[in-house]
Design a protein around this motif. Structure first.
Motif, PDB file in Angstrom:
ATOM      1  N   GLN A  10       0.821  -1.209   0.000  1.00  0.00           N
ATOM      2  CA  GLN A  10       0.000   0.000   0.000  1.00  0.00           C
ATOM      3  C   GLN A  10       0.858   1.264   0.000  1.00  0.00           C
ATOM      4  O   GLN A  10       0.531   2.244  -0.658  1.00  0.00           O
ATOM      5  CB  GLN A  10      -0.919   0.021   1.228  1.00  0.00           C
ATOM      6  CG  GLN A  10      -2.018  -1.003   1.164  1.00  0.00           C
ATOM      7  CD  GLN A  10      -2.861  -0.977   2.424  1.00  0.00           C
ATOM      8  OE1 GLN A  10      -2.843  -0.008   3.164  1.00  0.00           O
ATOM      9  NE2 GLN A  10      -3.601  -2.041   2.663  1.00  0.00           N
ATOM     10  N   VAL A  11       1.966   1.231   0.730  1.00  0.00           N
ATOM     11  CA  VAL A  11       2.799   2.423   0.871  1.00  0.00           C
ATOM     12  C   VAL A  11       3.650   2.675  -0.376  1.00  0.00           C
ATOM     13  O   VAL A  11       3.746   3.813  -0.845  1.00  0.00           O
ATOM     14  CB  VAL A  11       3.689   2.306   2.125  1.00  0.00           C
ATOM     15  CG1 VAL A  11       4.740   3.383   2.168  1.00  0.00           C
ATOM     16  CG2 VAL A  11       2.827   2.374   3.365  1.00  0.00           C
ATOM     17  N   VAL A  12       4.258   1.630  -0.913  1.00  0.00           N
ATOM     18  CA  VAL A  12       5.172   1.821  -2.045  1.00  0.00           C
ATOM     19  C   VAL A  12       4.469   2.425  -3.259  1.00  0.00           C
ATOM     20  O   VAL A  12       4.977   3.396  -3.837  1.00  0.00           O
ATOM     21  CB  VAL A  12       5.897   0.498  -2.396  1.00  0.00           C
ATOM     22  CG1 VAL A  12       6.648   0.617  -3.692  1.00  0.00           C
ATOM     23  CG2 VAL A  12       6.843   0.116  -1.270  1.00  0.00           C
ATOM     24  N   PRO A  13       3.296   1.929  -3.685  1.00  0.00           N
ATOM     25  CA  PRO A  13       2.646   2.594  -4.827  1.00  0.00           C
ATOM     26  C   PRO A  13       2.287   4.052  -4.549  1.00  0.00           C
ATOM     27  O   PRO A  13       2.358   4.893  -5.443  1.00  0.00           O
ATOM     28  CB  PRO A  13       1.380   1.766  -5.067  1.00  0.00           C
ATOM     29  CG  PRO A  13       1.657   0.453  -4.463  1.00  0.00           C
ATOM     30  CD  PRO A  13       2.577   0.718  -3.314  1.00  0.00           C
ATOM     31  N   THR A  14       1.929   4.349  -3.313  1.00  0.00           N
ATOM     32  CA  THR A  14       1.620   5.729  -2.960  1.00  0.00           C
ATOM     33  C   THR A  14       2.864   6.602  -3.073  1.00  0.00           C
ATOM     34  O   THR A  14       2.813   7.713  -3.610  1.00  0.00           O
ATOM     35  CB  THR A  14       1.042   5.800  -1.541  1.00  0.00           C
ATOM     36  OG1 THR A  14      -0.105   4.949  -1.472  1.00  0.00           O
ATOM     37  CG2 THR A  14       0.657   7.215  -1.164  1.00  0.00           C
ATOM     38  N   LEU A  15       3.993   6.111  -2.575  1.00  0.00           N
ATOM     39  CA  LEU A  15       5.243   6.866  -2.686  1.00  0.00           C
ATOM     40  C   LEU A  15       5.667   7.034  -4.138  1.00  0.00           C
ATOM     41  O   LEU A  15       6.168   8.091  -4.530  1.00  0.00           O
ATOM     42  CB  LEU A  15       6.350   6.181  -1.892  1.00  0.00           C
ATOM     43  CG  LEU A  15       6.211   6.214  -0.376  1.00  0.00           C
ATOM     44  CD1 LEU A  15       7.314   5.404   0.280  1.00  0.00           C
ATOM     45  CD2 LEU A  15       6.212   7.633   0.131  1.00  0.00           C
ATOM     46  N   LEU A  77       9.863   0.686 -12.252  1.00  0.00           N
ATOM     47  CA  LEU A  77       9.158   0.801 -10.977  1.00  0.00           C
ATOM     48  C   LEU A  77       7.720   1.257 -11.191  1.00  0.00           C
ATOM     49  O   LEU A  77       6.794   0.752 -10.545  1.00  0.00           O
ATOM     50  CB  LEU A  77       9.890   1.777 -10.054  1.00  0.00           C
ATOM     51  CG  LEU A  77       9.302   1.973  -8.667  1.00  0.00           C
ATOM     52  CD1 LEU A  77       9.365   0.673  -7.883  1.00  0.00           C
ATOM     53  CD2 LEU A  77      10.043   3.070  -7.935  1.00  0.00           C
ATOM     54  N   GLN A  78       7.512   2.193 -12.109  1.00  0.00           N
ATOM     55  CA  GLN A  78       6.152   2.645 -12.416  1.00  0.00           C
ATOM     56  C   GLN A  78       5.309   1.468 -12.918  1.00  0.00           C
ATOM     57  O   GLN A  78       4.155   1.310 -12.524  1.00  0.00           O
ATOM     58  CB  GLN A  78       6.179   3.738 -13.498  1.00  0.00           C
ATOM     59  CG  GLN A  78       6.946   4.966 -13.131  1.00  0.00           C
ATOM     60  CD  GLN A  78       6.150   5.923 -12.281  1.00  0.00           C
ATOM     61  OE1 GLN A  78       4.946   5.841 -12.199  1.00  0.00           O
ATOM     62  NE2 GLN A  78       6.843   6.829 -11.638  1.00  0.00           N
ATOM     63  N   ARG A  79       5.892   0.661 -13.797  1.00  0.00           N
ATOM     64  CA  ARG A  79       5.175  -0.479 -14.354  1.00  0.00           C
ATOM     65  C   ARG A  79       4.867  -1.536 -13.287  1.00  0.00           C
ATOM     66  O   ARG A  79       3.781  -2.106 -13.260  1.00  0.00           O
ATOM     67  CB  ARG A  79       6.004  -1.095 -15.490  1.00  0.00           C
ATOM     68  CG  ARG A  79       5.245  -2.024 -16.373  1.00  0.00           C
ATOM     69  CD  ARG A  79       6.040  -2.502 -17.588  1.00  0.00           C
ATOM     70  NE  ARG A  79       7.290  -1.847 -17.870  1.00  0.00           N
ATOM     71  CZ  ARG A  79       8.490  -2.370 -17.613  1.00  0.00           C
ATOM     72  NH1 ARG A  79       8.599  -3.566 -17.078  1.00  0.00           N
ATOM     73  NH2 ARG A  79       9.595  -1.708 -17.908  1.00  0.00           N
ATOM     74  N   GLN A  80       5.814  -1.791 -12.401  1.00  0.00           N
ATOM     75  CA  GLN A  80       5.627  -2.823 -11.388  1.00  0.00           C
ATOM     76  C   GLN A  80       4.643  -2.428 -10.307  1.00  0.00           C
ATOM     77  O   GLN A  80       4.010  -3.285  -9.707  1.00  0.00           O
ATOM     78  CB  GLN A  80       6.980  -3.180 -10.755  1.00  0.00           C
ATOM     79  CG  GLN A  80       7.883  -3.925 -11.692  1.00  0.00           C
ATOM     80  CD  GLN A  80       9.289  -4.049 -11.163  1.00  0.00           C
ATOM     81  OE1 GLN A  80       9.704  -3.325 -10.258  1.00  0.00           O
ATOM     82  NE2 GLN A  80      10.045  -4.966 -11.732  1.00  0.00           N
ATOM     83  N   THR A  81       4.507  -1.152 -10.036  1.00  0.00           N
ATOM     84  CA  THR A  81       3.580  -0.722  -8.994  1.00  0.00           C
ATOM     85  C   THR A  81       2.227  -0.290  -9.550  1.00  0.00           C
ATOM     86  O   THR A  81       1.334   0.033  -8.780  1.00  0.00           O
ATOM     87  CB  THR A  81       4.172   0.444  -8.179  1.00  0.00           C
ATOM     88  OG1 THR A  81       4.494   1.517  -9.052  1.00  0.00           O
ATOM     89  CG2 THR A  81       5.391  -0.003  -7.407  1.00  0.00           C
ATOM     90  N   ARG A  82       2.079  -0.281 -10.856  1.00  0.00           N
ATOM     91  CA  ARG A  82       0.821   0.143 -11.457  1.00  0.00           C
ATOM     92  C   ARG A  82      -0.331  -0.780 -11.074  1.00  0.00           C
ATOM     93  O   ARG A  82      -1.462  -0.339 -10.889  1.00  0.00           O
ATOM     94  CB  ARG A  82       0.971   0.190 -12.978  1.00  0.00           C
ATOM     95  CG  ARG A  82      -0.199   0.840 -13.684  1.00  0.00           C
ATOM     96  CD  ARG A  82       0.077   1.035 -15.153  1.00  0.00           C
ATOM     97  NE  ARG A  82       1.176   1.993 -15.315  1.00  0.00           N
ATOM     98  CZ  ARG A  82       2.209   1.813 -16.140  1.00  0.00           C
ATOM     99  NH1 ARG A  82       2.278   0.741 -16.886  1.00  0.00           N
ATOM    100  NH2 ARG A  82       3.155   2.713 -16.223  1.00  0.00           N
TER     101      ARG A  82
END
Length: 188
Positions: A10-15, A77-82
């Motif tokens: 939850q935190v990593v995509p928000t960051l 990172l953008q792709r992995q957390t999307r």
């Protein structure tokens, strides 16, 4: 999945979402500065005499390496957390479920096991450079449940951190190099 892994997801995509715009601005500024420095370096190399005339272009290429590495890492990172979404809380229903005592593992014990594994990983610092960053990444990977549940932790954070520092340094260094190369070109 443990509560710690849930928290990280939850935190990593928000960051990542919060850092999207500043990261894009940093890459744009660094890319523009390195591009101008590189163009002036090509001009200096073509109009100059001797091998020393190509030094600005070589310096611009050296400054371009961390910028390109950070751009690739940022996109990955953008792709992995999307696909990771912020979890919403649902209202409980009044349905009753009967669970056998041995059928469901104890969530507190699972959480303690995950945190113990993370602490054990954090205690081992065998890397040659930036050992604390590498240990923290392994600890976060253990707490999150491995690379399958936390794909954003697969890439080596030490490389990303060094690329970020190199990109931050590339902005003023490329501007300084472009000004010095332009002054040398005008002095000819």
């Amino acid at each position: 999945m443990t509560a710690t892994g849930d928290f990280l997801n939850q935190v990593v995509p928000t960051l990542v979402r919060l850092a999207r715009r500043p990261g894009g601005l940093l890459l744009t500024a660094a890319g523009l500065g390195v591009g101008v420095f590189g163009a002036l370096g090509v001009l200096a190399g073509l109009t100059g005499t001797g091998t020393g005339a190509w030094v600005p272009l070589i310096l611009a290429l050296v400054l371009a390496v961390p910028v390109l590495v950070l751009a690739v890492r940022r996109e990955r990172l953008q792709r992995q957390t999307r696909d990771l979404h912020v979890r919403t809380v649902h209202q409980p229903t009044r349905d009753v479920a009967v669970v056998e005592p041995g059928a469901v593992p104890d969530p507190v014990q699972a959480e303690m096991d995950a945190l113990s594994a993370a602490m054990a990983e954090n205690a081992v610092r065998t890397a040659r450079f930036l050992p604390r960053v590498e240990a923290a990444q392994r600890a976060a990977l253990a707490a999150a449940g491995g690379p399958v549940l936390a794909p954003y932790l697969k890439d080596d954070l030490r490389v990303t951190l060094l690329a970020l520092l190199g990109t931050l340094a590339a902005v003023p260094l490329s501007a300084l190099g472009a000004v010095a190369t332009a002054a040398a070109l005008l002095a000819r």
